[in-house]
Design a protein around this motif. Structure first.
Motif, PDB file in Angstrom:
ATOM      1  N   TYR A   1      28.487  29.970  46.891  1.00 24.68           N
ATOM      2  CA  TYR A   1      28.949  29.905  48.283  1.00 24.68           C
ATOM      3  C   TYR A   1      28.776  28.493  48.824  1.00 24.68           C
ATOM      4  O   TYR A   1      27.719  27.871  48.652  1.00 24.68           O
ATOM      5  CB  TYR A   1      28.159  30.886  49.150  1.00 24.68           C
ATOM      6  N   SER A   2      29.828  27.991  49.446  1.00 25.88           N
ATOM      7  CA  SER A   2      29.783  26.724  50.171  1.00 25.88           C
ATOM      8  C   SER A   2      30.422  26.966  51.530  1.00 25.88           C
ATOM      9  O   SER A   2      31.597  27.360  51.606  1.00 25.88           O
ATOM     10  CB  SER A   2      30.538  25.631  49.411  1.00 25.88           C
ATOM     11  N   ALA A   3      29.676  26.742  52.605  1.00 22.31           N
ATOM     12  CA  ALA A   3      30.085  27.195  53.938  1.00 22.31           C
ATOM     13  C   ALA A   3      31.470  26.706  54.352  1.00 22.31           C
ATOM     14  O   ALA A   3      32.328  27.502  54.765  1.00 22.31           O
ATOM     15  CB  ALA A   3      29.042  26.759  54.973  1.00 22.31           C
ATOM     16  N   VAL A   4      31.713  25.408  54.274  1.00 27.86           N
ATOM     17  CA  VAL A   4      33.001  24.867  54.727  1.00 27.86           C
ATOM     18  C   VAL A   4      34.121  25.264  53.768  1.00 27.86           C
ATOM     19  O   VAL A   4      35.210  25.659  54.181  1.00 27.86           O
ATOM     20  CB  VAL A   4      32.922  23.332  54.859  1.00 27.86           C
ATOM     21  N   TRP A   5      33.825  25.177  52.483  1.00 25.41           N
ATOM     22  CA  TRP A   5      34.822  25.514  51.458  1.00 25.41           C
ATOM     23  C   TRP A   5      35.240  26.983  51.569  1.00 25.41           C
ATOM     24  O   TRP A   5      36.434  27.309  51.550  1.00 25.41           O
ATOM     25  CB  TRP A   5      34.239  25.228  50.073  1.00 25.41           C
ATOM     26  N   ASP A   6      34.269  27.878  51.688  1.00 27.50           N
ATOM     27  CA  ASP A   6      34.595  29.310  51.660  1.00 27.50           C
ATOM     28  C   ASP A   6      35.105  29.826  52.997  1.00 27.50           C
ATOM     29  O   ASP A   6      35.786  30.860  53.028  1.00 27.50           O
ATOM     30  CB  ASP A   6      33.375  30.109  51.189  1.00 27.50           C
ATOM     31  N   LEU A   7      34.820  29.126  54.085  1.00 30.51           N
ATOM     32  CA  LEU A   7      35.466  29.486  55.346  1.00 30.51           C
ATOM     33  C   LEU A   7      36.969  29.298  55.209  1.00 30.51           C
ATOM     34  O   LEU A   7      37.756  30.184  55.563  1.00 30.51           O
ATOM     35  CB  LEU A   7      34.909  28.626  56.484  1.00 30.51           C
ATOM     36  N   HIS A   8      37.373  28.147  54.668  1.00 28.19           N
ATOM     37  CA  HIS A   8      38.795  27.927  54.435  1.00 28.19           C
ATOM     38  C   HIS A   8      39.330  28.916  53.400  1.00 28.19           C
ATOM     39  O   HIS A   8      40.415  29.478  53.565  1.00 28.19           O
ATOM     40  CB  HIS A   8      39.044  26.502  53.951  1.00 28.19           C
ATOM     41  N   GLY A   9      38.539  29.150  52.330  1.00 27.09           N
ATOM     42  CA  GLY A   9      38.985  30.055  51.282  1.00 27.09           C
ATOM     43  C   GLY A   9      39.234  31.466  51.789  1.00 27.09           C
ATOM     44  O   GLY A   9      40.223  32.106  51.418  1.00 27.09           O
ATOM     45  N   ALA A  10      38.351  31.956  52.648  1.00 31.45           N
ATOM     46  CA  ALA A  10      38.503  33.314  53.185  1.00 31.45           C
ATOM     47  C   ALA A  10      39.720  33.407  54.103  1.00 31.45           C
ATOM     48  O   ALA A  10      40.492  34.380  54.041  1.00 31.45           O
ATOM     49  CB  ALA A  10      37.249  33.729  53.927  1.00 31.45           C
ATOM     50  N   LEU A  11      39.917  32.400  54.958  1.00 33.49           N
ATOM     51  CA  LEU A  11      41.084  32.399  55.838  1.00 33.49           C
ATOM     52  C   LEU A  11      42.375  32.270  55.029  1.00 33.49           C
ATOM     53  O   LEU A  11      43.367  32.945  55.320  1.00 33.49           O
ATOM     54  CB  LEU A  11      40.973  31.257  56.847  1.00 33.49           C
ATOM     55  N   LYS A  12      42.350  31.417  54.002  1.00 31.40           N
ATOM     56  CA  LYS A  12      43.535  31.242  53.156  1.00 31.40           C
ATOM     57  C   LYS A  12      43.847  32.535  52.407  1.00 31.40           C
ATOM     58  O   LYS A  12      45.027  32.900  52.222  1.00 31.40           O
ATOM     59  CB  LYS A  12      43.295  30.108  52.152  1.00 31.40           C
ATOM     60  N   HIS A  13      42.817  33.253  51.999  1.00 30.83           N
ATOM     61  CA  HIS A  13      43.040  34.539  51.333  1.00 30.83           C
ATOM     62  C   HIS A  13      43.722  35.524  52.281  1.00 30.83           C
ATOM     63  O   HIS A  13      44.664  36.228  51.877  1.00 30.83           O
ATOM     64  CB  HIS A  13      41.708  35.115  50.855  1.00 30.83           C
ATOM     65  N   LEU A  14      43.267  35.569  53.528  1.00 33.28           N
ATOM     66  CA  LEU A  14      43.912  36.441  54.517  1.00 33.28           C
ATOM     67  C   LEU A  14      45.387  36.073  54.684  1.00 33.28           C
ATOM     68  O   LEU A  14      46.254  36.939  54.806  1.00 33.28           O
ATOM     69  CB  LEU A  14      43.193  36.331  55.862  1.00 33.28           C
ATOM     70  N   GLN A  15      45.663  34.766  54.689  1.00 32.66           N
ATOM     71  CA  GLN A  15      47.046  34.296  54.810  1.00 32.66           C
ATOM     72  C   GLN A  15      47.855  34.669  53.574  1.00 32.66           C
ATOM     73  O   GLN A  15      48.997  35.141  53.681  1.00 32.66           O
ATOM     74  CB  GLN A  15      47.053  32.790  55.015  1.00 32.66           C
ATOM     75  N   ASP A  16      47.275  34.478  52.392  1.00 29.25           N
ATOM     76  CA  ASP A  16      47.987  34.744  51.141  1.00 29.25           C
ATOM     77  C   ASP A  16      48.390  36.216  51.017  1.00 29.25           C
ATOM     78  O   ASP A  16      49.465  36.524  50.490  1.00 29.25           O
ATOM     79  CB  ASP A  16      47.129  34.348  49.945  1.00 29.25           C
ATOM     80  N   VAL A  17      47.528  37.115  51.491  1.00 29.38           N
ATOM     81  CA  VAL A  17      47.847  38.545  51.398  1.00 29.38           C
ATOM     82  C   VAL A  17      48.654  39.022  52.596  1.00 29.38           C
ATOM     83  O   VAL A  17      49.055  40.185  52.667  1.00 29.38           O
ATOM     84  CB  VAL A  17      46.576  39.403  51.240  1.00 29.38           C
ATOM     85  N   GLY A  18      48.897  38.117  53.553  1.00 34.24           N
ATOM     86  CA  GLY A  18      49.711  38.469  54.708  1.00 34.24           C
ATOM     87  C   GLY A  18      49.107  39.554  55.570  1.00 34.24           C
ATOM     88  O   GLY A  18      49.829  40.332  56.212  1.00 34.24           O
TER      89      GLY A  18
END
Length: 274
Positions: free
Chosen positions: A195-212
């Motif tokens: 876990y990396s706070a800044v990296w995974d914040l973006h990763g989680a939001l990008k995942h939400l975007q990717d799955v629409g």
């Protein structure tokens, strides 16, 4: 807040973490709610659920949530159940504003808000009202255990990430389910080695975007799918705000990776409307 992007996120999490006694007043209504519903409708059990129970509550915004398992036969319509619960509580608390917000009956007491989620026991889990109508099967105790398990493997990171997603939701008025965000955060981190706070914040939001913001299978394999939004209109609004959030989180990550913490923090402030 902190001088580094990671420190800033840590301080944000601390700022929006409810104190241990912040919701004591709201929780104090539990006994009278349970007594009234048991007298009118029959109660099998009543227990706390939701973000406060899970340790992902957000200061100011989260409510005290309870699932009430009712006796009797589950009616065909969710509205029959919701209206009976609402009517019973309105009679008991005549000076309190009480409304339905599927799947809950919301009681706005002067000293706090309590959301009562009525339901009926299933073979496993509970039948409750689906936000978009009809019945859905839920397993709140198993969901809590799943989140706790992934959270433990990442030394508490899952609950921090879930809270940050919820702070974004509340501060940017994103019409998206808090439960959906929490389960998506846990599922996302379940697939990460570290876990990396800044990296995974973006990763989680990008995942939400990717799955629409698609409906999500219950990661425990037990209950109904988790839906992100209660209507197509809300989903369109949420997706638009999510696109903006991903861009801001992406810039924050890029600045952080380059050692540009001041610029990264500026983007995080925009993301969270701070």
């Amino acid at each position: 807040m902190g001088d580094t992007a990671i420190g800033w996120l840590s301080d944000l999490n601390a700022k929006y973490t409810p104190s241990s006694n912040q919701f004591d007043a709201a929780r104090g209504h539990r006994a009278s709610i349970e007594s009234r519903l048991d007298s009118d409708l029959g109660v099998r059990e009543m227990f706390e659920i939701g973000s406060l129970r899970h340790g992902t509550g957000v200061w100011i915004y989260s409510d005290a949530d309870y699932l009430v398992s009712l006796k009797g036969i589950r009616p065909e319509s969710i509205w029959t159940m919701l209206e009976k619960v609402k009517s019973s509580l309105e009679t008991r608390f005549p000076s309190t504003t009480i409304s339905t917000r599927r799947p809950a009956v919301v009681c706005k007491f002067s000293d706090g808000t309590v959301e009562v989620v009525p339901g009926y026991p299933a073979t496993t889990g509970y039948w409750i009202a689906h936000p978009s109508g009809g019945w859905m099967l839920t397993h709140p105790k198993d969901h809590n255990a799943y989140v706790n398990g992934v959270n433990s493997r990442h030394s508490g990171a899952v609950k921090k990430l879930a809270r940050e997603l919820k702070v974004w939701k509340y501060k940017r008025n994103v019409p998206i389910s808090s439960c959906y965000l929490e389960m998506r955060a846990a599922k996302y981190m379940d697939g990460q080695a570290t876990y990396s706070a800044v990296w995974d914040l973006h990763g989680a939001l990008k995942h939400l975007q990717d799955v629409g913001l698609a409906a999500m299978n219950d990661p425990t394999g037990l209950g109904s799918r988790f839906t992100a939004c209660s209507s197509d209109t809300n989903k369109a609004d949420a997706l638009s705000k999510l696109n903006t959030a991903v861009a801001r989180a992406g810039r924050a990550k890029a600045h952080w990776a380059a050692g540009e913490n001041a610029e990264s923090i500026d983007d995080l402030k925009l993301l969270f409307n701070q």
